[in-house]
Scaffold this motif. Sequence first.
Motif, short mmCIF file in Angstrom:
data_model
loop_
_atom_site.label_atom_id
_atom_site.label_comp_id
_atom_site.label_asym_id
_atom_site.label_seq_id
_atom_site.Cartn_x
_atom_site.Cartn_y
_atom_site.Cartn_z
N GLY A 349 0.85 -1.18 0.00
CA GLY A 349 0.00 0.00 0.00
C GLY A 349 0.89 1.23 0.00
N SER A 350 0.28 2.39 -0.22
CA SER A 350 1.05 3.61 -0.40
C SER A 350 0.46 4.75 0.40
CB SER A 350 1.08 3.97 -1.89
OG SER A 350 1.52 5.29 -2.09
N ASN A 351 1.30 5.72 0.75
CA ASN A 351 0.81 6.99 1.31
C ASN A 351 0.99 8.12 0.30
OD1 ASN A 351 3.59 7.37 1.40
ND2 ASN A 351 3.72 7.22 3.64
N GLN A 352 1.15 7.74 -0.98
CA GLN A 352 1.37 8.71 -2.05
C GLN A 352 0.37 8.52 -3.20
OE1 GLN A 352 3.54 11.18 -1.84
NE2 GLN A 352 4.57 10.51 0.03
N GLY A 353 -0.80 7.97 -2.90
CA GLY A 353 -1.80 7.71 -3.92
C GLY A 353 -1.96 6.22 -4.16
N ALA A 354 -3.19 5.81 -4.41
CA ALA A 354 -3.50 4.39 -4.52
C ALA A 354 -2.77 3.71 -5.68
CB ALA A 354 -5.02 4.20 -4.68
N GLU A 355 -2.41 4.49 -6.71
CA GLU A 355 -1.78 3.89 -7.89
C GLU A 355 -0.29 3.64 -7.69
OE1 GLU A 355 -0.96 8.15 -7.92
OE2 GLU A 355 -2.80 6.98 -7.62
N MET A 356 0.32 4.20 -6.65
CA MET A 356 1.76 4.10 -6.47
C MET A 356 2.15 2.73 -5.94
SD MET A 356 4.13 6.35 -7.17
CE MET A 356 3.26 7.91 -7.00
N THR A 357 3.15 2.11 -6.56
CA THR A 357 3.62 0.79 -6.13
C THR A 357 5.11 0.85 -5.81
OG1 THR A 357 3.94 0.17 -8.45
CG2 THR A 357 1.86 -0.48 -7.41
N ALA A 358 5.65 -0.27 -5.35
CA ALA A 358 7.03 -0.31 -4.86
C ALA A 358 8.02 -0.45 -6.01
CB ALA A 358 7.20 -1.46 -3.88
N GLY A 359 9.26 -0.08 -5.71
CA GLY A 359 10.31 -0.29 -6.70
C GLY A 359 11.62 0.37 -6.29
N PHE A 360 12.70 -0.10 -6.91
CA PHE A 360 14.02 0.51 -6.76
C PHE A 360 14.27 1.41 -7.97
CE2 PHE A 360 14.52 -3.35 -4.22
CZ PHE A 360 15.19 -2.87 -3.09
N LEU A 486 11.21 11.62 -7.18
CA LEU A 486 10.86 10.39 -7.88
C LEU A 486 9.37 10.11 -7.78
CD1 LEU A 486 11.65 7.82 -9.41
CD2 LEU A 486 12.22 6.76 -7.20
N ILE A 487 8.81 10.30 -6.59
CA ILE A 487 7.38 10.08 -6.40
C ILE A 487 6.58 11.06 -7.27
CG2 ILE A 487 5.50 10.37 -4.73
CD1 ILE A 487 7.43 9.13 -2.65
N ASP A 488 7.01 12.31 -7.31
CA ASP A 488 6.31 13.30 -8.13
C ASP A 488 6.36 12.91 -9.61
OD1 ASP A 488 5.89 14.70 -5.81
OD2 ASP A 488 7.48 16.17 -6.16
N ALA A 489 7.53 12.45 -10.07
CA ALA A 489 7.67 12.05 -11.47
C ALA A 489 6.78 10.85 -11.79
CB ALA A 489 9.13 11.72 -11.77
N LEU A 490 6.70 9.91 -10.87
CA LEU A 490 5.84 8.74 -11.09
C LEU A 490 4.37 9.12 -11.04
CD1 LEU A 490 7.83 6.05 -9.08
CD2 LEU A 490 7.42 6.08 -11.55
N GLY A 491 4.04 10.15 -10.27
CA GLY A 491 2.67 10.65 -10.28
C GLY A 491 2.26 11.12 -11.66
N VAL A 492 3.17 11.82 -12.35
CA VAL A 492 2.91 12.25 -13.73
C VAL A 492 2.77 11.04 -14.64
CG1 VAL A 492 3.86 13.51 -15.70
CG2 VAL A 492 4.12 14.44 -13.38
N TYR A 493 3.64 10.05 -14.45
CA TYR A 493 3.57 8.82 -15.25
C TYR A 493 2.21 8.14 -15.10
CZ TYR A 493 4.15 3.77 -15.94
OH TYR A 493 3.95 2.45 -16.30
N HIS A 494 1.75 7.98 -13.85
CA HIS A 494 0.47 7.31 -13.63
C HIS A 494 -0.69 8.12 -14.20
CE1 HIS A 494 1.80 3.83 -11.40
NE2 HIS A 494 2.53 4.59 -10.61
#
Length: 509
Positions: A349-360, A486-494
């Motif tokens: 689960g995430s505290n940065q939006g439901a669509e956010m998942t784990a990764g390196f 990184l989280i902000d960039a992935l937010g744009v991606y999603h």
Amino acid sequence: MKISSEEYWLGIDCGGTYLKAGLYDSKGQEAGVCRQPLPVLSDHPGWAERDMPALWASCISCITTLLYQQNVSGQQVKGIGISAQGKGLFLLDKAGQPLGRGILSSDRRAADVISAWERDGLHQQIYPLTRQALWAGHPVSLLRWIKLHQPQRYQQIGSVMMAHDYLRYRLTGEQGCEETNISESNLYHMARGGYAPELTEMLGITEISAALPPVVGSAEICGTVTQSIAALTGLAPGTPVTGGLFDVVSTALCAGLQDEFTLNAVMGTWAVTSGICATVSKNETHPYVYGRYAGGEGYLIHEASPTSSANLEWLNRQSGELSFEEINRAVGALPKAGSDVLFLPFLYGSNQGAEMTAGFYGLQSLHHRGHLLQAVFEGVVFSHMTHLNRMLQRFPQAKTLRVTGGPTRSEIWMQMLADVSGMPVELPQIEETGCLGAALAAMVGTGVYSTFAQAQQHLNYEVRRLEPDTASHSAYQKKLQRYQFLIDALGVYHARCAAADKSGSSDHD
């Protein structure tokens, strides 16, 4: 073998991965603890369930084993309390039998229910009444999902419970929903202090109102051990069983929270930061989650997400299991914040939006397992900072962070938390806060102490303190910034993926 003549109170803690039972004397000194692993069942993506009969069998086994190992008779146990993971859903049918599996708070099947409620603006309507977020693992979300997808099961619901309510029911035969836990269910009106029919109506689960057991207090004696259960466990028939506690409340009690100058961070399956206050504030910049505190003595405010140390356990399982000491040596051998490797700790689960998942991110061929482990340590701390920073807005006078949970055994991880946060970190030397807090509820319920605050004052344990390092703080702040980038960039991606899915487009514009 000689049996001691001491009096004890039994605390049971039903967590995300273990069931534990501990015996404590009237001063809170631990006599012994028994632990049994609890499997999480996941037959479908995003599901997290627990076999209810198997959970009860583990509880019986833990109690009997503990009494045997400590040479304690059932007559010496003067009261029982139960602490448990919050939220989730444990259902009984109309005959009082388990209705399917229990569902844990980390279950995500009801994500579409949450999305629909958010589109309808339900959070803005319900938050002023319940002081709760809308979360897929809440009882109300799961009940709505069952109504939509398992209507036959929904019609068979006789009682709605959470984990410790179910175990208490099995011990006593009496039904009830304990207040510190049910107050965070979105079924409980925070200002009025009880169930509210308008809530089930707003949530589209009106039929459930008739299946809600009475609200019971943390230290309220809700029943006694039955004759048949006494024969199974070795407990004495008639032993009082109190309401118990939400495990976050139990931990806050054992961490010594008494005012707004100290916050508690819990590191386990969930990342939790909590504080206590006397009243509910009406003008806040963030929708903080409130719950009733132990004994009705004020409120617990907390921020939480399932983004903590369970991520490390997962990585360790995948990469060849190391001991905790080996993991700490590997991380400790590296310069602080010295690698570009980032880890997003969102496996559960995430505290940065439901669509956010784990990764390196940032891996190169020069990196090794130590860098991965270090990135997980850092990512978990960075995720905790999301909650801590919000809580510091609500508790600006807080100067100290008291930390509990398995990672407190790692001085490297705890120093990292102090360095990243810039706050002194205090570590209460208590092995099992869930069991001890539950035992305190039993002590208050049986009259050993008149209030939880009085019980706290009689606890005697060492507290270790770690001070933040200024130079390390600066280095970690830079890496924390990169984590957020990184989280902000992935937010744009999603967002672009969602837009492409909606339009059916596959272009790169």
